[in-house]
Structure formats: C-alpha cells, structure tokens
Enzyme design. Structure first.
Site, short mmCIF file in Angstrom:
data_model
loop_
_atom_site.label_atom_id
_atom_site.label_comp_id
_atom_site.label_asym_id
_atom_site.label_seq_id
_atom_site.Cartn_x
_atom_site.Cartn_y
_atom_site.Cartn_z
N ASP A 154 0.83 -1.21 0.00
CA ASP A 154 0.00 0.00 0.00
C ASP A 154 0.86 1.26 0.00
O ASP A 154 0.58 2.23 0.70
CB ASP A 154 -0.93 -0.03 1.21
N LYS A 156 1.84 4.62 -1.16
CA LYS A 156 1.24 5.78 -1.85
C LYS A 156 1.51 7.01 -0.99
O LYS A 156 1.88 6.87 0.19
CB LYS A 156 -0.26 5.56 -2.07
N ASN A 159 0.56 7.32 2.66
CA ASN A 159 1.16 6.44 3.66
C ASN A 159 2.65 6.71 3.89
O ASN A 159 3.34 5.89 4.48
CB ASN A 159 0.96 4.98 3.27
N THR A 190 -6.71 2.44 -2.92
CA THR A 190 -7.41 2.97 -4.07
C THR A 190 -6.96 2.19 -5.30
O THR A 190 -5.85 1.70 -5.36
CB THR A 190 -7.06 4.45 -4.30
P1 ATP Z 1 -4.97 4.79 9.16
O1 ATP Z 1 -3.49 4.80 9.36
O2 ATP Z 1 -5.69 4.11 10.25
O3 ATP Z 1 -5.37 4.36 7.80
P2 ATP Z 1 -4.88 7.53 8.67
O4 ATP Z 1 -3.77 7.25 7.74
O5 ATP Z 1 -6.03 8.32 8.19
O6 ATP Z 1 -5.44 6.25 9.31
P3 ATP Z 1 -3.15 7.97 10.89
O7 ATP Z 1 -2.09 7.13 10.30
O8 ATP Z 1 -3.80 7.50 12.13
O9 ATP Z 1 -4.31 8.29 9.89
O10 ATP Z 1 -2.58 9.43 11.14
C1 ATP Z 1 -3.38 10.57 11.12
C2 ATP Z 1 -2.52 11.77 10.85
O11 ATP Z 1 -1.65 12.01 11.95
C3 ATP Z 1 -1.59 11.59 9.67
O12 ATP Z 1 -2.21 11.93 8.50
C4 ATP Z 1 -0.43 12.52 10.03
O13 ATP Z 1 -0.72 13.84 9.70
C5 ATP Z 1 -0.37 12.41 11.53
N1 ATP Z 1 0.61 11.42 11.96
C6 ATP Z 1 0.41 10.11 12.10
N2 ATP Z 1 1.50 9.47 12.51
C7 ATP Z 1 2.46 10.41 12.65
C8 ATP Z 1 3.85 10.38 13.05
N3 ATP Z 1 4.45 9.24 13.37
N4 ATP Z 1 4.52 11.54 13.07
C9 ATP Z 1 3.90 12.70 12.72
N5 ATP Z 1 2.61 12.79 12.33
C10 ATP Z 1 1.89 11.67 12.29
MG MG Z 2 -2.28 6.50 7.73
#
Ligand code: ATP
Ligand code: MG
Length: 304
Positions: A154, A156, A159, A190
């Site tokens: 995944d 992209k 991520n 996607t």
């Molecule tokens: P999921 O990972 O469950 O698919 P998501 O990608 O929508 O959900 P998260 O990965 O939970 O969301 O993170 C949400 C937001 O928090 C990210 O888009 C990013 O802006 C911020 N974030 C997440 N992890 C970190 C990190 N390790 N350091 C800095 N910012 C982070």
């Molecule tokens: Mg995420």
C-alpha cells in the site's frame, strides 16, 4: 525540582536513548498537541517522561476497530512494524492498551505528511532530482522489508511521512503481509495504485511493491497517478493494458525507469537493486541521501 521543558517539535537533538519497555502505560507520557486524525482515532505529539524522548502516540478506539473488524489487521500491523529497523521505515517502539483504547508508540515524523507536501509544490509535483532521491530511499527500505519477507502492498503518498531532514518514512503497514501471500488478493487501497495482479485478483508476491513504486514515481513527477480516471472501470482497464502516457516535460531517464517498473508481468519489473543502480537515480542521488542509505554503506565498506 525539575522544570518542565516545553514539548518542542522539530527538535533534532533528541536524546539518544532506546525506548525499551514491555510495560508502557499512559503515565509514561506527557501528551502534546494533536498531530492528526486517523480513521480509528487520533495521533498526538508526546514525550516519554524519563528519557524526554519525543514520539507520536497513536490512539485507537477498540470499539471502532471491532465495529470494522480491524483487530486482526492491527495485530498484524503491530507485529510487522515493530520488528522493522530501517532509517526510511517509521519505527514502532511499542504499544499498550486500557479498557477502551489501544496506544501505538511511533517515531515522530517531524515534517508530516508526504501527501500534503506534494500538494504544496509548484504544479503539485516534485523535481526530477528530488523524486530520484525519494525513489532511492524507498527502494532501499523496500529491499530491507522484502529481505524479511514483508510486502507493504500500500505504498502511496498518503502512507508516507517525512522526517526532520526531509527523509522518507514508510508508515501504515496495515495492508502489509508476510510473503508469499498464498491467499487470493483482498481488494485494498485505491484502485490507482493497484498492480494488475491485484486488480485481477491473482496471487501476488513482493513485486507488487515494484509496481506501486512506478505509480508513485509517476505521481511525484506529474502530480497525479498515471491511470487516474473518473470512472473506476476505466482505471481498471488502463491498469490491465498498462496504458501509460507521459507529459512532455519528463526526461528520458525518468520515463525509462517508470516504464521498467510498470510492467504487467511481475517478473519483467526492474528489481530494487537494479533500480538503485539506474542511471537516472545515480545521476540525481545527493551525497547526503546516499550517505544515509544502508545499501550504499554495505556496497562501500569503511576505508579505514
Ligand atoms: P490509518 O493509518 O488508520 O489508515 P490515517 O492514515 O487516516 O489512518 P493515521 O495514520 O492515524 O491516519 O494518522 C493521522 C494523521 O496524523 C496523519 O495523516 C499525520 O498527519 C499524523 N501522523 C500520524 N502518525 C504520525 C507520526 N508518526 N509523526 C507525525 N505525524 C503523524
Ligand atoms: Mg495513515
């Protein structure tokens, strides 16, 4: 008495300590500002109280995970990500839980989301040198993952996070698996980034990550993925045909690399090691990025 230091982000002078503890709890952390919102909870800046080490604390609600039957996937994500150690893979230091929530202790990525950074660029795309340096970091990180039989599946912009020096951090191992994946493909992500073998529901291996690297390289350089269409079935058909069109501004080298990654048959795709030796990558690779890539450190052992 100790005076509390403010929770500073973007701090490059993190204490060099190892966060190792099998019994973490919320009491170990000071919580700072929210960093973002995820599908299953929020992410906060946090500081481990003993070591003052800055981390990102991802808080997930059990009820929401259960509702979407995501517990299994989360368990796999934790299992895989917590064992990976590479400068371009977001570290997971540990996890803990209470009655209602699960907490993931993650490396803090000081420059946030790649997706937003890409959108902020002039014309919503990166230059060729910048893209080549990102590709080298991703190839190095994926070589490390694949050697451990981990496929990300995944890759992209959404991520990918950016570290304090602008380095790429692969995050979100939610769809990753230990290869080979004997099961038939579960549709995920996607359609834009899905390899033909995934779209067609065939079995697949780590070479799906080569395809997604090709899509990513294209999106970085052009501003949108190559098979993007309003209607999903059109995207589907263009993926299966590898209906690739390049805008005029792309260099021959960039087009060559993308074409070598976006091959319908997984066995025809350029392997990661060859990608790192591709002339377009070597032409643009900065000394700084090169010095941080584990692969190049192995290829050029200490001169001492
Ligand atoms: P999921 O990972 O469950 O698919 P998501 O990608 O929508 O959900 P998260 O990965 O939970 O969301 O993170 C949400 C937001 O928090 C990210 O888009 C990013 O802006 C911020 N974030 C997440 N992890 C970190 C990190 N390790 N350091 C800095 N910012 C982070
Ligand atoms: Mg995420």
């Amino acid at each position: 008495m100790e005076t509390k230091q403010p929770l500073k982000e973007n701090s490059t002078n993190q204490p060099t300590v190892k966060l190792e503890n099998s019994e973490w709890s919320l009491d170990n952390f000071e919580i700072g500002r929210p960093l973002g919102k995820g599908k299953f909870g929020n992410v906060y800046l946090a500081r481990e109280i003993n070591t003052k080490y800055i981390v990102a604390l991802k808080v997930l609600f059990k009820s929401q995970l259960q509702k979407c039957q995501m517990e299994h996937q989360l368990r796999r994500e934790i299992e895989i990500q917590s064992h990976l150690r590479h400068p371009n893979v977001l570290r997971m230091y540990g996890y803990f839980y209470d009655e209602t929530r699960i907490y993931l202790i993650l490396e803090f990525a000081g420059n946030g989301e790649m997706y937003k950074y890409l959108k902020r660029q002039p014309n919503g795309r990166f230059s060729e040198p910048q893209t080549a340096n990102y590709m080298a970091q991703l190839a190095d990180a994926l070589m490390y993952c694949h050697a451990r039989k981990v496929i990300h599946r995944d890759i992209k912009p959404e991520n990918l996070l950016l570290g304090i020096r602008g380095e790429i951090k692969i995050a979100d191992f939610g769809w990753s698996v230990h290869a080979p994946s004997s099961r038939r493909t579960t549709m995920c992500g996607t359609l834009d980034y899905l390899a033909p073998e995934m779209v067609e529901g065939r079995s697949h291996d780590e070479r799906v990550d080569l395809w997604t690297l090709g899509i990513l390289c294209y999106e970085f350089l052009v501003g949108s993925p190559p098979f993007e269409e309003e209607k999903q079935d059109l995207t589907y058909r263009r993926i299966c045909k590898v209906d690739l069109k390049f805008p005029a501004h792309l260099s021959t080298g960039a087009k060559d690399l993308i074409t070598k990654l976006l091959k319908s048959r997984a066995e025809d795709r350029i392997p990661l090691r060859k990608l790192l030796e591709h002339s377009w990558i070597l032409q643009h690779l900065s000394d700084e990025v090169r010095s941080r890539l584990p692969t190049f450190q192995i290829m050029q052992p200490n001169k001492a």
